[in-house]
Write an enzyme that holds these catalytic residues in place. Structure first.
Site, PDB file in Angstrom:
ATOM      1  NE  ARG A 127       7.706   7.126  18.432  1.00  0.00           N
ATOM      2  CZ  ARG A 127       8.969   6.754  18.299  1.00  0.00           C
ATOM      3  NH1 ARG A 127       9.621   6.234  19.322  1.00  0.00           N
ATOM      4  NH2 ARG A 127       9.598   6.897  17.160  1.00  0.00           N
ATOM      5  CG  ASN A 165      12.656  10.270  22.223  1.00  0.00           C
ATOM      6  OD1 ASN A 165      13.850  10.251  22.523  1.00  0.00           O
ATOM      7  ND2 ASN A 165      12.178   9.606  21.188  1.00  0.00           N
ATOM      8  CD  GLU A 166      13.960  10.913  17.223  1.00  0.00           C
ATOM      9  OE1 GLU A 166      12.895  10.523  16.719  1.00  0.00           O
ATOM     10  OE2 GLU A 166      15.072  10.520  16.835  1.00  0.00           O
ATOM     11  CD  GLU A 324      16.852   7.665  19.392  1.00  0.00           C
ATOM     12  OE1 GLU A 324      16.494   7.298  18.252  1.00  0.00           O
ATOM     13  OE2 GLU A 324      16.071   8.128  20.217  1.00  0.00           O
ATOM     14  CD1 TRP A 332      12.494   3.627  12.035  1.00  0.00           C
ATOM     15  CD2 TRP A 332      12.749   4.828  10.163  1.00  0.00           C
ATOM     16  NE1 TRP A 332      13.720   4.257  12.105  1.00  0.00           N
ATOM     17  CE2 TRP A 332      13.891   5.011  10.969  1.00  0.00           C
ATOM     18  CE3 TRP A 332      12.681   5.489   8.934  1.00  0.00           C
ATOM     19  CZ2 TRP A 332      14.964   5.817  10.589  1.00  0.00           C
ATOM     20  CZ3 TRP A 332      13.753   6.297   8.549  1.00  0.00           C
ATOM     21  CH2 TRP A 332      14.876   6.449   9.375  1.00  0.00           C
ATOM     22  CD  GLU A 372      10.716   1.994  17.783  1.00  0.00           C
ATOM     23  OE1 GLU A 372      10.965   1.933  19.001  1.00  0.00           O
ATOM     24  OE2 GLU A 372      10.910   3.002  17.092  1.00  0.00           O
ATOM     25  CE  LYS A 373       6.503  -8.038  16.104  1.00  0.00           C
ATOM     26  NZ  LYS A 373       5.633  -6.852  16.056  1.00  0.00           N
ATOM     27  CG  HIS A 375      14.976  -0.118  15.286  1.00  0.00           C
ATOM     28  ND1 HIS A 375      16.270  -0.035  15.758  1.00  0.00           N
ATOM     29  CD2 HIS A 375      14.717   1.064  14.689  1.00  0.00           C
ATOM     30  CE1 HIS A 375      16.755   1.161  15.470  1.00  0.00           C
ATOM     31  NE2 HIS A 375      15.837   1.846  14.813  1.00  0.00           N
TER      32      HIS A 375
HETATM   33  C1  GAL Z   1      13.763   7.500  16.907  1.00  0.00           C
HETATM   34  C2  GAL Z   1      13.136   7.442  18.285  1.00  0.00           C
HETATM   35  C3  GAL Z   1      13.387   6.126  18.979  1.00  0.00           C
HETATM   36  C4  GAL Z   1      13.178   4.987  18.033  1.00  0.00           C
HETATM   37  C5  GAL Z   1      14.055   5.162  16.836  1.00  0.00           C
HETATM   38  C6  GAL Z   1      13.952   4.052  15.826  1.00  0.00           C
HETATM   39  O1  GAL Z   1      13.025   8.354  16.106  1.00  0.00           O
HETATM   40  O2  GAL Z   1      13.610   8.483  19.087  1.00  0.00           O
HETATM   41  O3  GAL Z   1      12.525   6.031  20.087  1.00  0.00           O
HETATM   42  O4  GAL Z   1      11.835   4.966  17.656  1.00  0.00           O
HETATM   43  O5  GAL Z   1      13.709   6.347  16.186  1.00  0.00           O
HETATM   44  O6  GAL Z   1      14.789   4.274  14.720  1.00  0.00           O
END
Ligand code: GAL
Length: 690
Positions: A127, A165-166, A324, A332, A372-373, A375
């Site tokens: 992304r 986003n971010e 978030e 991650w 991100e499954k 997460h």
């Molecule tokens: C952020 C991001 C989200 C998601 C999240 C996971 O950096 O904005 O889309 O990836 O991390 O922790």
């Protein structure tokens, strides 16, 4: 970079607050229904209602779903989602859908891809594979933004625009051709003539003199250290380029929907170095922040507090949105631990204690596929019969009970000065030591204050320091004259000011201030340093003095400091090359005092010193709490009502004395003392002002 005329038609006072239709605090997360079959939306909305969700971020990564082929638009799923959320009384922070360009775009136009300093192209497939400075990418992004605004600008669920986003998360520095061109435009705007750039960059050194702006490059991989001011300016430019991208999308939204506020989610952790968020503040209608605790950090709740305080600092003390965080594990980090019982609730309420008026997560429903499954989410893989889901519901209920704190502000009489350009400059190569990490220094002082129960504001050097009795200035390597004068004024006015090593060394061009270190603060502190003596990795020296608790040790940094008349040596080195020389000094200045801490003290020594500073400045908390119990107070603008948040980060229950009022989570009266079970949070409303 393209310069635009400032948007003048916009009146921030005319914009409705983003959460106007929410009663109390916001609660929700990222909602990505495009990852699921349409039927799932029924269950989603039912469960959202059960949990008390009232705000969701939608369509963040939806570009390729909305526009699967260039110009072919599929809105049905998003129309349906917006309508359903509205029917359920849920507000939407709607994204511009630009956070990840669709594969057809980057295949057709690979020139919009970003590059690393060695020329490596960052391809699509993950992304954020775009160069924010590329005119063609900008055109596509603005087109997508316009479509979103035109389609949903009047939708009753729309509460807030969530730009991209971010921004800068994965590509804080882009070295592509479009970035190079934009860098040159930025430099022309900053310096006007190439002579002035040559002067600022000190290009007489190593034959770097430029004949024209066309000769200038970003600091690409080179045979040796790149010019430090070139590196610093590229950092400044890169932050500005990302902000310019935000502004461009924001202005497009404002033209179409002037009544809807706009933000983007920041990442104010101690690891996010790329963006000068203080310089972004004026462009955000409300500050939104993302935060994830780091599993390997033994004091992650202190790091969380710092991140929250940075967000509040960017917001100038106003309430902000936690856009978030995670209900449990992330995906991650090297090893992704699940949160322990009570940890998520405590994390969430710690943000609220520190000024968040909304608690949101990545993401609503845990993904089945994709990176991100693993997460966590509000609704986990295992469904509703889980601790995570029960935690989500419990949090929703708790936030409803705390709704009345919305709009109130955090009470603080201490400040820690933080500056992004100083961070960038302090960590450049070719320095006295390569071991210095700016945020470690900020964190060390922040933690020491946290452990003394002192709530601090994190502020830039140019902030109004009038309300602070204690001002800590860790390693402010780069500071301009105004910033240095601002800090000095705080001491004159009566504050206790503490400046630490490697501060005030260079001006805004990264030119050394001559006459002895720490140039910008020499007069304020009454010291003059001739030479730096950084220590080797395992080297320690002893430091003696009552203020550091008798005998302390120091690492990383020492320096040969001389004191002026009237400057007191409160601690000195007792061994090593500088035995007998001052390590910590103090000077009375106007109605206040200025301390210099010329080394890095061990945690116990620093705790003693901070204890002295807290005592001298009178910022000690008025309610006593045992170690590991965090107390933070929010207050209404008129001071008539306060809420004391008590967060127990330990496994032991305790009782706090001297409290009277109403505890909101349990709904009970507090008469003199408050029981705080292990790991629990309590919030006491008091009528009297503190
Ligand atoms: C952020 C991001 C989200 C998601 C999240 C996971 O950096 O904005 O889309 O990836 O991390 O922790």
């Amino acid at each position: 970079m393209r310069r635009r005329t400032p948007f003048t038609a916009f009146d921030p006072a005319a914009v409705s607050p983003w959460n106007v239709q929410i009663d109390g605090l916001g609660f929700g997360g990222d909602y990505n229904p495009e990852q699921w079959p349409a039927e799932v939306r029924d269950e989603d909305v039912r469960l959202m209602r059960e949990a008390g969700v009232n705000v969701l971020s939608v369509a963040i990564f939806a570009w390729a779903t909305i526009e699967p082929r260039e110009g072919e638009l599929e809105w049905g799923w998003l129309d349906d989602t917006m309508d359903r959320l509205h029917e359920a009384g849920i507000q939407v922070a709607l994204a511009t859908a630009t956070a990840s360009p669709p594969p057809w775009l980057t295949r057709r136009h690979p020139e919009i891809l970003p590059r690393l300093a060695d020329g490596t192209v960052l391809y699509q497939g993950a992304r954020q594979a775009y160069a924010v400075t590329h005119p063609l990418y900008r055109e596509y992004a603005l087109r997508m933004t316009t479509r979103m605004a035109e389609r949903y600008g009047d939708h009753p669920a729309l509460a807030l625009w969530h730009v991209d986003n971010e921004i800068g998360c994965h590509v804080p520095r882009d070295y592509s051709e479009s970035a190079t061109a934009a860098f040159r435009v930025w430099l022309v705007a900053r310096y006007g003539t190439i002579e002035r750039l040559n002067e600022a960059w000190g290009t007489a050194f190593w034959s770097q003199r430029y004949a024209t702006f066309e000769d200038v490059l970003p600091p690409l991989v080179a045979p040796m250290f790149a010019n430090p001011t070139q590196q610093l300016d590229f950092d400044r430019f890169s932050s500005d380029a990302l902000l310019d991208y935000y502004r461009d999308l924001r202005d497009t939204l404002r033209e179409i929907t002037p009544h809807v506020p706009t933000t983007t989610n920041l990442m104010t952790t101690s690891a996010t170095k790329g963006m000068d968020y203080f310089s972004w503040a004026d462009d955000l209608d409300v500050v939104a922040n993302d935060h994830y605790t780091i599993a390997s950090d033994g004091e992650r709740h202190v790091e969380l507090a710092l991140s929250a305080d940075l967000a509040r600092g960017v917001a100038g003390g106003d309430p902000w949105i936690l856009m978030e965080h995670s209900t449990s594990a992330v995906n991650w980090q090297p090893r992704n631990r699940a949160k322990l019982p009570g940890e998520m609730l405590r994390n969430s309420l710690q943000h609220v204690a520190r000024g968040a008026d909304s608690v949101m997560f990545f993401q609503w429903r845990q993904s089945r596929a994709g990176a991100e499954k693993y997460h966590s989410a509000m609704l986990p893989h295992a469904g509703t019969g889980t601790d995570v889901w029960r935690g989500t519901v419990e949090l929703g209920t708790t936030l409803q009970r705390l709704g009345e704190v919305r709009g109130s502000r955090v009470v603080s009489r201490a400040a820690v000065v933080v500056d992004y350009p100083a961070w960038w400059a302090a960590e450049l190569d070719s320095h006295p030591t390569q071991d210095l990490r700016y945020m470690e220094e900020v964190r060390a002082w922040y933690s020491a204050l946290w452990h003394q129960g002192v709530t601090v504001d994190t502020v830039p050097p140019y902030a109004d320091l009038d309300g602070y009795d204690l001002v800590v200035v860790p390693t402010l390597y780069l500071v301009d004259d105004d910033g240095a004068a601002n800090v000095a004024r705080a001491a004159e006015r009566g504050a206790t000011v503490a400046v630490t090593f490697f501060s005030g060394i260079v001006d805004e061009h990264d030119h050394v201030r001559l006459g002895g270190y720490p140039g910008a603060f020499r007069d304020l502190l009454g010291v003059r340093t001739e030479e730096f003596f950084p220590l080797q990795v395992d080297e320690r020296v002893g430091v003696t003095g009552k203020a550091v608790g008798g005998d302390a040790t120091a690492d990383l940094w020492t320096e040969k400091t001389l004191v002026r008349d009237g400057t007191e040596v409160v601690a000195a080195y007792d061994d090593g090359a500088l035995a007998g020389h001052p390590a910590v000094t103090r000077r009375e200045v106007g109605a206040g005092a200025a301390w210099y801490v010329g080394t890095r003290l061990d945690p116990a020594g620093l705790a003693s010193l901070v204890g002295r500073l807290v005592e001298e400045s009178g910022v000690a908390p008025d309610v006593a709490a045992p170690a590991g119990v965090e107390l933070v107070r929010r207050r209404t603008a008129d001071g008539a009502t306060t809420w004391l948040f008590a967060l127990n980060h330990t496994d032991d229950g305790t009782t706090l004395d001297g409290l009277t009022g109403t505890e909101l989570i349990t709904g009970t009266a507090v008469e003199g003392s408050l029981a705080l079970p292990p790991g629990a949070v309590r919030v006491v409303r008091a009528a009297a002002s503190h």
